[in-house]
Write a protein that holds these residues in place. Structure first.
Motif, PDB file in Angstrom:
ATOM      1  N   GLN A 154       0.827  -1.202   0.000  1.00 55.90           N
ATOM      2  CA  GLN A 154       0.000   0.000   0.000  1.00 55.90           C
ATOM      3  C   GLN A 154       0.863   1.255   0.000  1.00 55.90           C
ATOM      4  OE1 GLN A 154      -2.339   0.079   3.581  1.00 55.90           O
ATOM      5  NE2 GLN A 154      -0.631   0.571   4.894  1.00 55.90           N
ATOM      6  N   ILE A 155       0.261   2.354  -0.395  1.00 60.29           N
ATOM      7  CA  ILE A 155       0.948   3.641  -0.390  1.00 60.29           C
ATOM      8  C   ILE A 155       0.698   4.302   0.953  1.00 60.29           C
ATOM      9  CG2 ILE A 155       1.071   5.914  -1.493  1.00 60.29           C
ATOM     10  CD1 ILE A 155       0.104   4.589  -4.072  1.00 60.29           C
TER      11      ILE A 155
ATOM     12  N   ARG B 141       8.698   6.980   2.294  1.00 54.75           N
ATOM     13  CA  ARG B 141      10.003   7.358   2.840  1.00 54.75           C
ATOM     14  C   ARG B 141      11.064   6.324   2.488  1.00 54.75           C
ATOM     15  NH1 ARG B 141      13.786  10.862   3.629  1.00 54.75           N
ATOM     16  NH2 ARG B 141      15.095  10.460   5.462  1.00 54.75           N
ATOM     17  N   SER B 142      10.722   5.058   2.615  1.00 57.77           N
ATOM     18  CA  SER B 142      11.655   3.990   2.282  1.00 57.77           C
ATOM     19  C   SER B 142      11.988   3.996   0.800  1.00 57.77           C
ATOM     20  CB  SER B 142      11.056   2.638   2.689  1.00 57.77           C
ATOM     21  OG  SER B 142      11.945   1.592   2.402  1.00 57.77           O
TER      22      SER B 142
ATOM     23  N   HIS C  96      17.487   7.191  -3.630  1.00 63.59           N
ATOM     24  CA  HIS C  96      18.668   8.007  -3.372  1.00 63.59           C
ATOM     25  C   HIS C  96      19.930   7.140  -3.402  1.00 63.59           C
ATOM     26  CE1 HIS C  96      21.096  11.270  -1.808  1.00 63.59           C
ATOM     27  NE2 HIS C  96      21.517  10.488  -0.823  1.00 63.59           N
ATOM     28  N   ARG C  97      19.848   5.954  -2.804  1.00 64.97           N
ATOM     29  CA  ARG C  97      20.999   5.043  -2.814  1.00 64.97           C
ATOM     30  C   ARG C  97      21.318   4.595  -4.235  1.00 64.97           C
ATOM     31  NH1 ARG C  97      18.288   2.723   1.838  1.00 64.97           N
ATOM     32  NH2 ARG C  97      19.355   3.347   3.750  1.00 64.97           N
ATOM     33  N   LYS C  98      20.293   4.317  -5.027  1.00 67.11           N
ATOM     34  CA  LYS C  98      20.509   3.926  -6.419  1.00 67.11           C
ATOM     35  C   LYS C  98      21.243   5.015  -7.190  1.00 67.11           C
ATOM     36  CE  LYS C  98      18.644  -0.132  -7.424  1.00 67.11           C
ATOM     37  NZ  LYS C  98      19.389  -1.174  -8.161  1.00 67.11           N
ATOM     38  N   GLN C  99      20.831   6.262  -6.957  1.00 63.56           N
ATOM     39  CA  GLN C  99      21.460   7.382  -7.647  1.00 63.56           C
ATOM     40  C   GLN C  99      22.912   7.523  -7.221  1.00 63.56           C
ATOM     41  OE1 GLN C  99      20.372   9.031 -10.114  1.00 63.56           O
ATOM     42  NE2 GLN C  99      22.071  10.479 -10.279  1.00 63.56           N
ATOM     43  N   GLU C 100      23.191   7.340  -5.942  1.00 56.03           N
ATOM     44  CA  GLU C 100      24.570   7.418  -5.451  1.00 56.03           C
ATOM     45  C   GLU C 100      25.437   6.343  -6.090  1.00 56.03           C
ATOM     46  OE1 GLU C 100      24.365   7.201  -1.220  1.00 56.03           O
ATOM     47  OE2 GLU C 100      24.319   9.384  -0.982  1.00 56.03           O
TER      48      GLU C 100
ATOM     49  N   ASP D 231      10.698  -2.467  -2.332  1.00 54.64           N
ATOM     50  CA  ASP D 231      10.771  -2.023  -0.947  1.00 54.64           C
ATOM     51  C   ASP D 231      10.786  -3.170   0.045  1.00 54.64           C
ATOM     52  OD1 ASP D 231      11.063   0.369   0.421  1.00 54.64           O
ATOM     53  OD2 ASP D 231       9.043   0.212   1.231  1.00 54.64           O
ATOM     54  N   THR D 232      10.147  -4.292  -0.296  1.00 56.18           N
ATOM     55  CA  THR D 232      10.104  -5.427   0.615  1.00 56.18           C
ATOM     56  C   THR D 232      11.508  -5.959   0.865  1.00 56.18           C
ATOM     57  OG1 THR D 232       7.938  -6.010  -0.220  1.00 56.18           O
ATOM     58  CG2 THR D 232       9.123  -7.714   0.970  1.00 56.18           C
ATOM     59  N   THR D 233      12.300  -6.107  -0.211  1.00 59.41           N
ATOM     60  CA  THR D 233      13.675  -6.582  -0.072  1.00 59.41           C
ATOM     61  C   THR D 233      14.501  -5.593   0.728  1.00 59.41           C
ATOM     62  OG1 THR D 233      13.485  -7.670  -2.200  1.00 59.41           O
ATOM     63  CG2 THR D 233      15.706  -7.344  -1.337  1.00 59.41           C
ATOM     64  N   HIS D 234      14.308  -4.312   0.447  1.00 61.24           N
ATOM     65  CA  HIS D 234      15.072  -3.282   1.138  1.00 61.24           C
ATOM     66  C   HIS D 234      14.766  -3.290   2.628  1.00 61.24           C
ATOM     67  CE1 HIS D 234      17.054   0.480   1.908  1.00 61.24           C
ATOM     68  NE2 HIS D 234      15.933   1.055   2.296  1.00 61.24           N
ATOM     69  N   ARG D 235      13.495  -3.411   2.998  1.00 61.56           N
ATOM     70  CA  ARG D 235      13.120  -3.435   4.402  1.00 61.56           C
ATOM     71  C   ARG D 235      13.669  -4.665   5.106  1.00 61.56           C
ATOM     72  NH1 ARG D 235       6.851  -1.363   4.926  1.00 61.56           N
ATOM     73  NH2 ARG D 235       7.205   0.767   4.231  1.00 61.56           N
ATOM     74  N   ALA D 236      13.691  -5.808   4.396  1.00 61.15           N
ATOM     75  CA  ALA D 236      14.232  -7.025   4.995  1.00 61.15           C
ATOM     76  C   ALA D 236      15.701  -6.847   5.347  1.00 61.15           C
ATOM     77  CB  ALA D 236      14.049  -8.201   4.040  1.00 61.15           C
ATOM     78  N   ALA D 237      16.447  -6.178   4.452  1.00 59.92           N
ATOM     79  CA  ALA D 237      17.864  -5.929   4.720  1.00 59.92           C
ATOM     80  C   ALA D 237      18.028  -4.997   5.924  1.00 59.92           C
ATOM     81  CB  ALA D 237      18.526  -5.320   3.484  1.00 59.92           C
TER      82      ALA D 237
END
Length: 362
Positions: free
Chosen positions: A267-268, A274-275, A281-285, A313-319
């Motif tokens: 969901q939005i 925020r995540s 931002h990390r991808k751009q860096e 986002d699910t993978t990112h949150r898991a990390a």
């Protein structure tokens, strides 16, 4: 008791070798099914086109997170509370067959199948009014959507920060240039109105829609209907799966034997956005720092452009959760060591003070 052997061929005619079936008999050739497809042309479209396309799912908007923001104002102005509610479960085959059966004259009042789509042996209504009724929306008066006539420079100024014109020679805007409140609105638009996975850039069409929604109402029935018809004729991901499945069910299509569901997306809400921002931002860096450990710049650019950050986002949150648990375990170990040391020092001080009996009692 041993099983009886199966009868064998006549010994006089058998060569003793097992016959291998020919390729023609071993392959199961898919045939045209007139219960699923109105015409052989529709079957051909399904076989060669829609069956291989991806599907973008609608997303629920947690409206309580955005009541005082642009997204909340847009939802309230258009009365879209039911439109952005939790989407129903959608089925892959239903969606793909539906798109294959949409004919070129669906919007032609002179055609016998005007505003109708053939599904599983019957015709079901599909029109702007059908869409409004599915969402429980009134056919209210709305502003006539004339975004195509909007000056690109005016669009860029209204939805971006620090920009006074549309980028010269470019057909898109960088998502990071959008105003914070417009970025939030863009999440809903990219999932529920103009579905796309290309979220790191904003096309002229999407930018004009964002510009329009900030101050005006939108005829959602006509807009989604036109979008569905447009998707049918272009090799884009299929969209509005929950809407299509829901309309089919309301008009008597049996879904009890459907198995494969469309993958649901998160969901939005404020946390997810925020995540997503941090992920982008990390991808751009990573792109600006160049290739690291064998990762090519082109591969990373492709991932950043074509993958929705919220979908990852699910993978990112898991990390992040794993990192938090590791840090928490380390902190617990440090506290335990400090406690043991303090406890040990206390015993030593008591013994040195000749309070041995008291120490033993405790």
């Amino acid at each position: 008791m041993p099983r009886a052997k199966k009868p064998t061929q006549d010994a006089g005619t058998s060569s003793g070798k097992r016959k291998t079936p020919s390729k023609k008999t071993s392959k199961q050739v898919a045939l045209y099914d007139d219960n699923k497809f109105e015409t052989e042309e529709a079957w051909s479209v399904y076989k060669n086109d829609t069956s291989g396309r991806g599907i973008i799912s609608e997303r629920r908007v947690l409206t309580s997170d955005f009541e005082n923001e642009v997204l909340g104002q847009v939802i309230a102005r258009n009365r879209w509370e039911t439109f952005v509610a939790t989407p129903r479960v959608a089925y892959v085959e239903i969606v793909k067959e539906f798109y294959a059966n949409i004919h070129d004259n669906i919007d032609n009042p002179e055609h016998p199948q005007y505003h109708r789509v053939y599904m599983r042996g019957q015709y079901i209504p599909f029109s702007p009014l059908t869409i409004l009724r599915y969402y429980g929306l009134e056919n209210m008066e709305t502003d006539v959507f004339e975004a195509a006539n909007t000056n690109p420079d005016d669009v860029a100024i209204s939805i971006c920060q620090g920009i006074d014109h549309w980028p010269i020679g470019s057909s898109t805007l960088d998502y990071r240039n959008l105003l914070p409140q417009v970025r939030t609105l863009d999440k809903m638009v990219s999932a529920n109105l103009l579905p796309t996975t290309h979220t790191s850039t904003v096309t002229m069409e999407r930018a004009r829609l964002l510009h329009w929604l900030q101050t005006k109402t939108l005829d959602i029935g006509n807009y989604i209907f036109a979008n569905v018809c447009h998707i049918r004729g272009n090799r884009r991901c299929l969209a509005f799966p929950s809407l299509i499945t829901g309309i089919c069910e309301l008009h008597g299509i049996d879904l009890s034997h459907e198995i494969t569901t469309v993958k649901r997306t998160m969901q939005i809400d404020r946390i997810g956005i925020r995540s997503s921002e941090l992920h982008m931002h990390r991808k751009q860096e990573q792109r600006t720092q160049g290739p690291i450990a064998g990762q090519g710049v082109l591969a990373d650019d492709h991932a950043s452009t074509h993958v929705d950050p919220m979908a990852e986002d699910t993978t990112h949150r898991a990390a992040e959760l794993h990192q938090w648990r590791t840090a928490h375990a380390t902190l617990e170990a440090q506290i335990r060591d400090i406690f043991c040391k303090l406890h040990s020092d206390n015993i030593i001080s008591l013994i040195q003070g000749q309070n041995i009996c008291h120490v033993l009692e405790n």
